[in-house]
Design a protein around this motif. Structure first.
Motif, PDB file in Angstrom:
ATOM      1  N   GLY A 197      34.204 -27.355  -6.938  1.00 34.56           N
ATOM      2  CA  GLY A 197      33.745 -26.420  -5.926  1.00 34.56           C
ATOM      3  C   GLY A 197      33.979 -26.879  -4.507  1.00 34.56           C
ATOM      4  N   ARG A 198      34.921 -27.807  -4.318  1.00 38.30           N
ATOM      5  CA  ARG A 198      35.139 -28.369  -2.979  1.00 38.30           C
ATOM      6  C   ARG A 198      36.560 -28.144  -2.477  1.00 38.30           C
ATOM      7  NH1 ARG A 198      33.437 -34.403  -3.973  1.00 38.30           N
ATOM      8  NH2 ARG A 198      34.444 -33.921  -5.961  1.00 38.30           N
ATOM      9  N   GLY A 199      37.229 -27.111  -2.979  1.00 40.65           N
ATOM     10  CA  GLY A 199      38.626 -26.932  -2.588  1.00 40.65           C
ATOM     11  C   GLY A 199      38.958 -25.550  -2.100  1.00 40.65           C
ATOM     12  N   GLY A 200      38.061 -24.883  -1.388  1.00 35.57           N
ATOM     13  CA  GLY A 200      38.311 -23.526  -0.945  1.00 35.57           C
ATOM     14  C   GLY A 200      39.387 -23.422   0.119  1.00 35.57           C
ATOM     15  N   GLY A 201      39.955 -22.205   0.229  1.00 33.03           N
ATOM     16  CA  GLY A 201      40.986 -21.944   1.222  1.00 33.03           C
ATOM     17  C   GLY A 201      42.190 -21.275   0.593  1.00 33.03           C
ATOM     18  N   PHE A 202      43.048 -20.715   1.450  1.00 29.26           N
ATOM     19  CA  PHE A 202      44.273 -20.091   0.954  1.00 29.26           C
ATOM     20  C   PHE A 202      45.267 -19.971   2.097  1.00 29.26           C
ATOM     21  CE2 PHE A 202      41.555 -16.642   2.437  1.00 29.26           C
ATOM     22  CZ  PHE A 202      42.430 -15.812   3.137  1.00 29.26           C
ATOM     23  N   LEU A 203      46.525 -19.705   1.730  1.00 32.63           N
ATOM     24  CA  LEU A 203      47.583 -19.477   2.699  1.00 32.63           C
ATOM     25  C   LEU A 203      47.688 -17.990   2.998  1.00 32.63           C
ATOM     26  CD1 LEU A 203      50.435 -21.730   1.214  1.00 32.63           C
ATOM     27  CD2 LEU A 203      48.863 -22.318   3.063  1.00 32.63           C
ATOM     28  N   THR A 204      47.619 -17.624   4.270  1.00 33.74           N
ATOM     29  CA  THR A 204      47.983 -16.265   4.631  1.00 33.74           C
ATOM     30  C   THR A 204      49.494 -16.123   4.484  1.00 33.74           C
ATOM     31  OG1 THR A 204      48.403 -16.747   6.967  1.00 33.74           O
ATOM     32  CG2 THR A 204      46.111 -16.238   6.328  1.00 33.74           C
ATOM     33  N   LYS A 205      49.971 -14.894   4.528  1.00 37.49           N
ATOM     34  CA  LYS A 205      51.419 -14.706   4.462  1.00 37.49           C
ATOM     35  C   LYS A 205      52.113 -15.375   5.641  1.00 37.49           C
ATOM     36  CE  LYS A 205      52.013 -10.712   1.481  1.00 37.49           C
ATOM     37  NZ  LYS A 205      52.641  -9.389   1.311  1.00 37.49           N
ATOM     38  N   ASP A 206      51.497 -15.329   6.811  1.00 34.88           N
ATOM     39  CA  ASP A 206      52.092 -16.008   7.969  1.00 34.88           C
ATOM     40  C   ASP A 206      52.097 -17.518   7.776  1.00 34.88           C
ATOM     41  OD1 ASP A 206      52.632 -13.656   9.290  1.00 34.88           O
ATOM     42  OD2 ASP A 206      50.830 -13.716  10.537  1.00 34.88           O
ATOM     43  N   ASP A 207      51.024 -18.074   7.209  1.00 38.61           N
ATOM     44  CA  ASP A 207      51.003 -19.508   6.895  1.00 38.61           C
ATOM     45  C   ASP A 207      52.164 -19.870   5.982  1.00 38.61           C
ATOM     46  OD1 ASP A 207      48.618 -19.993   8.290  1.00 38.61           O
ATOM     47  OD2 ASP A 207      47.372 -19.674   6.503  1.00 38.61           O
ATOM     48  N   MET A 231      56.236 -31.451  -6.467  1.00 37.42           N
ATOM     49  CA  MET A 231      55.317 -30.328  -6.606  1.00 37.42           C
ATOM     50  C   MET A 231      53.952 -30.730  -6.083  1.00 37.42           C
ATOM     51  SD  MET A 231      53.386 -28.573  -9.739  1.00 37.42           S
ATOM     52  CE  MET A 231      51.963 -29.486  -9.142  1.00 37.42           C
ATOM     53  N   LEU A 232      53.319 -29.807  -5.357  1.00 35.76           N
ATOM     54  CA  LEU A 232      51.965 -30.032  -4.858  1.00 35.76           C
ATOM     55  C   LEU A 232      51.072 -28.889  -5.339  1.00 35.76           C
ATOM     56  CD1 LEU A 232      50.177 -31.860  -3.120  1.00 35.76           C
ATOM     57  CD2 LEU A 232      50.791 -30.460  -1.142  1.00 35.76           C
ATOM     58  N   ASP A 233      49.960 -29.255  -5.961  1.00 39.08           N
ATOM     59  CA  ASP A 233      49.010 -28.294  -6.514  1.00 39.08           C
ATOM     60  C   ASP A 233      48.013 -27.897  -5.422  1.00 39.08           C
ATOM     61  OD1 ASP A 233      47.084 -26.929  -7.972  1.00 39.08           O
ATOM     62  OD2 ASP A 233      46.358 -28.711  -9.047  1.00 39.08           O
ATOM     63  N   HIS A 285      45.125 -27.595  -0.064  1.00 37.27           N
ATOM     64  CA  HIS A 285      45.581 -28.483   1.007  1.00 37.27           C
ATOM     65  C   HIS A 285      46.022 -27.627   2.182  1.00 37.27           C
ATOM     66  CE1 HIS A 285      45.255 -31.918  -1.645  1.00 37.27           C
ATOM     67  NE2 HIS A 285      45.899 -31.231  -2.576  1.00 37.27           N
ATOM     68  N   GLU A 286      45.517 -27.941   3.349  1.00 40.19           N
ATOM     69  CA  GLU A 286      45.782 -27.161   4.552  1.00 40.19           C
ATOM     70  C   GLU A 286      47.258 -27.225   4.925  1.00 40.19           C
ATOM     71  OE1 GLU A 286      43.672 -25.287   6.109  1.00 40.19           O
ATOM     72  OE2 GLU A 286      41.814 -25.882   5.100  1.00 40.19           O
ATOM     73  N   PRO A 287      47.753 -26.212   5.673  1.00 43.66           N
ATOM     74  CA  PRO A 287      49.165 -26.227   6.085  1.00 43.66           C
ATOM     75  C   PRO A 287      49.591 -27.521   6.775  1.00 43.66           C
ATOM     76  CG  PRO A 287      48.253 -24.056   6.472  1.00 43.66           C
ATOM     77  CD  PRO A 287      47.111 -24.924   6.025  1.00 43.66           C
ATOM     78  N   ALA A 288      48.733 -28.109   7.604  1.00 41.95           N
ATOM     79  CA  ALA A 288      49.096 -29.356   8.279  1.00 41.95           C
ATOM     80  C   ALA A 288      49.329 -30.482   7.272  1.00 41.95           C
ATOM     81  CB  ALA A 288      48.009 -29.757   9.274  1.00 41.95           C
ATOM     82  N   GLU A 289      48.532 -30.510   6.197  1.00 42.96           N
ATOM     83  CA  GLU A 289      48.719 -31.528   5.162  1.00 42.96           C
ATOM     84  C   GLU A 289      50.030 -31.291   4.413  1.00 42.96           C
ATOM     85  OE1 GLU A 289      44.406 -32.738   3.545  1.00 42.96           O
ATOM     86  OE2 GLU A 289      44.842 -30.601   3.317  1.00 42.96           O
TER      87      GLU A 289
END
Length: 520
Positions: free
Chosen positions: A232-242, A171-173, A179-183
């Protein structure tokens, strides 16, 4: 779950050897069939009958075996510098991948002779598992990204292998730190080496919301904005395409993605975006700390269930795997009666949209868990949990994630620069020395679906951080999930793990050099 408790021709004349018969090759020694992680079920060595990869070697595959052959060729070409073309026909000096009936689910047989190699399985997932074994039978330099001048020889003999448990997860939180898609793809590649077949993505929590939901678009506009996440240093999200691309990428490596939306607790990020999800209609402040247990959906408000159903529906539509995780843990701000009302409404919704309900072990309090055939993820540290045992007896199944054994965000020791310690320190031997079939009183082994190693990201910021906390403990948990109980042997495992270290070095993986292991 976190801070608060936080058909091969048989050579019958050869002796049968199980994985426990080897303590691993000594540093610099020849690789044997039993030096693999996870340990193989059976190995029959044939000394002197190894297969050498040369410029004439081909990979033979057809139909559904061809994509696996492509991954094998992709893995072997950089270090060997060999063309390794994939062809449909047979011939000498070939590595043949063959699909045929009669093998256990995800199981395979590998036969290595001087004339060629045969890898046989009933499903592509079995071939893929066999490919991971084959890669470990070559020298560690096979992981190099540039050609190396070596004799690439596979040891002769046969391996017959199959998993102990159907579910072997990591599991990855993404909520506490995105965490970016590449990670995530990098982590998928790494865990697949050890026959992990499920990746559980924790997509929402108090500190962030990380998956796009069209019908509630402010979830990511607010919950995935810069400044979210712990510190406050973890912004970002997955789009549906991601998300769909990650699901496809994982599926190509025979890993099923399990998405989690945590509720009725751990919902502060959603309530910041939509104040109508609180009982008083007032938006809470954004949280970037590590506290838990303070947020809750309102179990008596129909807006809650409109929100929950929309999220489940959209997530189910883009998730081909069978499971949808609805959290359920640490709902300390949800009264017990309200918690039961919530689960009675929500667990059937997961079934309504074609998925198997999955949740942390608190959902076992609800009769709906057994009634819907839910999977209960046990993260506790106790050996007896009556609610889980009762739910299992009534029809639920269990995935085991005991926090003091498999939580990869726990520090190795007092000097570990990352991680937490609420469940104690977890060294490699702690992660390895337990038996999933005997962990919980009243839960028979046949009701154990498998094991999973969670990695919470409160203190993580990069792929290097992920790798440092996951490796070398994740292979220990992978072996518990894959290998027969009869192969369980610490001395064997630590020797094989020490010999694996150079492979991580060649891959550029930042692993923790535990002092419990003699690293080659």
């Amino acid at each position: 779950m976190r801070l608060s408790r936080l058909a091969v021709t048989l050579v019958v004349a050869l002796p049968l050897v199980t994985a426990t018969a080897s303590s691993g090759s000594p540093p610099g020694g020849a690789i044997t069939l039993s030096d693999v992680i996870p340990a193989v079920a059976e190995a029959i060595p044939a000394p002197g009958d190894g297969f050498r990869l040369t410029g004439s070697t081909t990979i033979t595959a057809s139909g559904a075996a061809t994509p696996v052959a492509g991954l094998l060729a992709e893995a072997l070409r950089p270090a060997t510098g060999l063309p390794l073309p994939i062809i449909a026909g047979g011939g000498a000096e070939t590595i043949a991948l063959v699909l045929e009936p009669g093998h256990p689910d995800e199981g395979y047989r590998l036969h290595i002779r001087s004339q060629g190699v045969e890898l046989r399985a009933s499903r592509p997932a079995g071939l893929f598992a066999g490919v991971q074994t084959l890669r470990q039978l070559l020298p560690p330099e096979i992981e190099s990204k540039t050609p190396r001048r070596l004799r690439w020889v596979l040891p002769g003999g046969q391996i017959k292998d199959h998993p102990r448990y159907a579910y072997r997860g990591a599991m990855l939180d993404l909520a506490r730190h995105f965490h970016e898609p590449a990670e995530i793809r990098r982590y998928i590649d790494q865990i697949s080496r050890f026959k992990i077949n499920h990746l559980h993505l924790h997509l929402s929590d108090d500190q962030g919301w990380r998956i796009e939901i069209d019908s509630w678009s402010r979830l990511t506009e607010v919950g995935g904005a810069p400044g979210t996440g712990v510190g406050g240093r973890g912004g970002g999200f997955l789009t549906k395409d991601d998300y769909r691309e990650l699901v496809r990428y994982a599926a190509d490596r025979h890993i099923t993605v399990v998405p989690e939306i945590d509720m009725p607790g751990h919902v502060n990020a959603a309530q910041v975006a939509y104040p109508e999800l609180t009982c008083d209609g007032k938006a809470p402040r954004q949280r970037t700390d590590m506290r838990v247990g303070y947020s809750s959906l309102c179990a008596h408000d129909e807006t809650t269930y409109r929100f929950v159903e929309d999220v489940i529906r959209e997530l189910a539509e883009m998730t081909p795997g069978p499971y949808l995780h609805i959290g359920g843990d640490e709902a300390m701000s949800t009264p017990h009666g309200s918690y039961l009302i919530f689960q009675k409404r929500v667990l059937p919704l997961v079934r309504k949209y074609g998925k198997i309900p999955y949740g942390w072990h608190e959902i076992a309090q609800s009769p709906a868990a057994a009634q819907t055939g839910a999977v209960i993820q046990f993260w506790g540290q106790e050996s007896s949990h009556p609610a889980v045992a009762t739910s299992v007896a009534d029809g639920a199944r269990v995935v085991l994630s005991p926090a003091d054994r498999v939580y990869l965000d726990m520090r190795y020791d007092l000097l570990t620069p990352l991680g937490l310690a609420w469940a104690g320190h977890i060294e490699v031997r702690d992660a390895y020395d337990w038996d999933p079939g005997r962990l919980l009183y009243g839960v028979p082994e046949e009701k154990v679906l498998g094991v999973e190693a969670p990695l919470w990201s409160e203190t993580l910021r990069s792929s290097a951080d992920i790798e440092f906390m996951a490796f070398p403990r994740l292979p220990a948990i992978a072996e518990l999930g894959w290998s027969p109980r009869s192969t369980h042997d610490w001395e064997s495992f630590r020797a094989r793990l020490g010999a694996y270290g150079p492979r991580w070095t060649h891959q550029g993986v930042r692993f923790h050099r535990s002092t419990q292991i003699h690293w080659s």
